[in-house]
Design a protein around this motif. Structure first.
Motif, PDB file in Angstrom:
ATOM      1  N   LYS A 166       7.148  -0.090  -8.395  1.00 45.63           N
ATOM      2  CA  LYS A 166       7.085   1.014  -9.130  1.00 45.63           C
ATOM      3  C   LYS A 166       6.755   0.578 -10.665  1.00 45.63           C
TER       4      LYS A 166
ATOM      5  N   ASN B  92      -1.994  -2.235  -7.202  1.00 48.27           N
ATOM      6  CA  ASN B  92      -1.454  -3.604  -7.294  1.00 48.27           C
ATOM      7  C   ASN B  92      -2.628  -4.642  -7.018  1.00 48.27           C
TER       8      ASN B  92
ATOM      9  N   THR C 137       6.971   3.614  -2.674  1.00 49.15           N
ATOM     10  CA  THR C 137       6.046   2.588  -3.443  1.00 49.15           C
ATOM     11  C   THR C 137       7.279   1.382  -3.690  1.00 49.15           C
TER      12      THR C 137
ATOM     13  N   ASP D  81       0.793  -1.148  -0.116  1.00 45.26           N
ATOM     14  CA  ASP D  81       0.118   0.008  -0.011  1.00 45.26           C
ATOM     15  C   ASP D  81       0.940   1.210   0.098  1.00 45.26           C
ATOM     16  N   SER D  82       0.803   2.158  -1.287  1.00 48.02           N
ATOM     17  CA  SER D  82       1.667   3.345  -1.051  1.00 48.02           C
ATOM     18  C   SER D  82       1.460   4.269   0.107  1.00 48.02           C
ATOM     19  N   LYS D  83       0.540   4.003   0.678  1.00 50.96           N
ATOM     20  CA  LYS D  83      -0.069   4.893   2.004  1.00 50.96           C
ATOM     21  C   LYS D  83       1.057   4.590   2.999  1.00 50.96           C
TER      22      LYS D  83
ATOM     23  N   ASP E 158       1.472   3.368 -10.099  1.00 52.90           N
ATOM     24  CA  ASP E 158       2.504   2.991  -8.989  1.00 52.90           C
ATOM     25  C   ASP E 158       1.677   2.425  -7.662  1.00 52.90           C
ATOM     26  N   SER E 159       0.389   2.984  -7.349  1.00 56.40           N
ATOM     27  CA  SER E 159      -0.402   2.914  -6.462  1.00 56.40           C
ATOM     28  C   SER E 159      -1.586   1.842  -6.633  1.00 56.40           C
TER      29      SER E 159
ATOM     30  N   GLU F 134       1.632   8.062 -11.062  1.00 53.92           N
ATOM     31  CA  GLU F 134       1.394   7.805  -9.641  1.00 53.92           C
ATOM     32  C   GLU F 134       0.228   6.804  -9.460  1.00 53.92           C
ATOM     33  N   LYS F 135      -0.711   6.914 -10.153  1.00 54.45           N
ATOM     34  CA  LYS F 135      -1.950   5.993 -10.278  1.00 54.45           C
ATOM     35  C   LYS F 135      -1.570   4.371 -10.614  1.00 54.45           C
TER      36      LYS F 135
ATOM     37  N   HIS G 116     -10.260   2.663  -9.634  1.00 52.42           N
ATOM     38  CA  HIS G 116      -8.721   3.376  -9.511  1.00 52.42           C
ATOM     39  C   HIS G 116      -8.591   4.158 -10.477  1.00 52.42           C
TER      40      HIS G 116
END
Length: 378
Positions: free
Chosen positions: A177, A266, A174, A168-170, A263-264, A260-261, A339
């Motif tokens: 990537k 999965n 990341t 989770d990118s949060k 990368d975030s 970024e979308k 997403h």
């Protein structure tokens, strides 16, 4: 991403629906028929022939495959009971999937299904088959204790309950990537995160079914998987996701999608190998493995099916890449749309189809499907 809320096959009967694009899944179900028949024969031939039999199909989805499986199971039980000269058990058939599944499609088709069942297999006197829908995640309890005799699941258990939290990118930097699943470029920590989540989920699945099944009950489970000890980043295991990430990154390069979308995102998916399945079954301790085999299935489902040809608006039939893209879209579009947004879906899968066609020009790709039959210990 809340998997339970956003994961469902495309609904309805349209061009991108799961009902119209599930040939691969139907082929996978066919591979398990002999496992199902053998499991039911052993179950019914023991000393505790049931008067009432609980059956569950976990991850049933909707469309023609759902009731095809139910028909096969009921037909096998009918044939075995006649051979044994025993009365047909009362059948309690539970169809389970996540709440977003198109249960209405299933329920609307039930009257015609019951009529066909009586005409072709069981006769007009048979009225002891009760089919119901059970929405909810199979990563947890769904049924009363000791109520199930036979459990089936096909093309479902490779879906995880959640994206591995470490990805989770949060949670920080990341890790994966430019990718949406395990890849040759993924660091080891990504592979480990996916394996840990699969182990946690499959163990919970087994514990939950252990509570719900009678002693000697049988399960037949089919997974997208890997060969023995095969690296999870091996091309055969993950290249369908790799090509999808390439399609997304091509849209990033042209400004249609934010990097970024990608990368975030999965995928909540893991294709296990036989050792990983057997290890979790042994650790959980409630089941014994009867049989485990690996099969290969064409990415495009083989030759174009009749409904695909009928629904193709062009004079020519679909290419392999287009068939693969339609199959994948029918399964993952709900997650991608939540997403990335609905507006890019047509272009994304157009690009994906071209990448798959190029891949088909070099090889004939196949999925590895694992089928396992296990028995609840006494």
């Amino acid at each position: 991403m809340e998997v339970m809320q956003v994961l469902h096959m495309n609904k309805g009967e349209g061009e991108t629906s799961y009902a119209q694009n599930s040939t691969v899944q139907r082929n996978i179900m066919t591979l398990a028929n002999s496992f199902i028949e053998e499991a039911l024969a052993v179950l019914l031939c023991n000393n505790n022939y049931p008067e009432s039999m609980g059956i569950a199909d976990l991850g049933c989805s909707s469309g023609p495959n759902t009731l095809m499986l139910v028909s096969e199971v009921i037909g096998a039980i009918y044939a075995i009971s006649r051979q044994m000269e025993r009365p047909m058990p009362e059948l309690r058939v539970s169809l389970n999937d996540l709440p977003g599944n198109d249960f209405n499609d299933i329920f609307v088709s039930l009257p015609a299904f019951y009529n066909k069942l009586k005409e072709e297999k069981l006769g007009s006197g048979f009225d002891q088959c009760f089919i119901s829908g059970v929405p909810g995640s199979f990563y947890g309890r769904l049924f009363p204790r000791r109520s199930l005799h036979f459990v089936h699941s096909s093309s479902s258990l490779h879906w995880l309950s959640q994206v591995p939290p470490a990805l989770d990118s949060k949670a920080g930097v990341t890790l994966n990537k430019g990718k949406i699943y395990i890849s040759k470029t993924s660091p080891l920590s990504v592979l480990e995160a996916y394996l840990v989540q699969f182990q946690k989920d499959f163990s919970l699945f087994l514990r939950s079914r252990s509570e719900e099944m009678v002693s000697g009950g049988r399960m037949v489970l089919s997974f997208m998987g890997r060969r023995i000890s095969e690296d999870p980043s091996n091309e055969r295991s993950c290249h369908q996701w790799e090509l999808l990430s390439h399609a997304l990154m091509s849209m990033v390069s042209e400004g249609f999608v934010q990097e970024e979308k990608v990368d975030s995102f999965n995928a909540p998916y893991y294709a296990p190998c036989p050792e990983e399945l057997e290890s979790e079954i042994m650790k959980e301790g409630s089941f014994t493995v009867d049989c485990l085999k690996a099969f290969e299935v064409d990415w495009d489902g083989g030759s174009s099916s009749s409904h695909e040809a009928e629904n193709c608006t062009k004079s020519e039939t679909l290419t392999s890449g287009q068939r693969v893209a339609k199959t994948i879209r029918a399964v993952v579009e709900s997650m991608l749309e939540s997403h990335f947004g609905k507006e890019i879906m047509d272009e994304l899968f157009r690009r994906y189809a071209l990448l798959v066609d190029d891949y088909f020009s070099k090889t004939r790709p196949k999925y590895v499907n694992l089928v396992i039959s296990i028995t609840k210990k006494g």
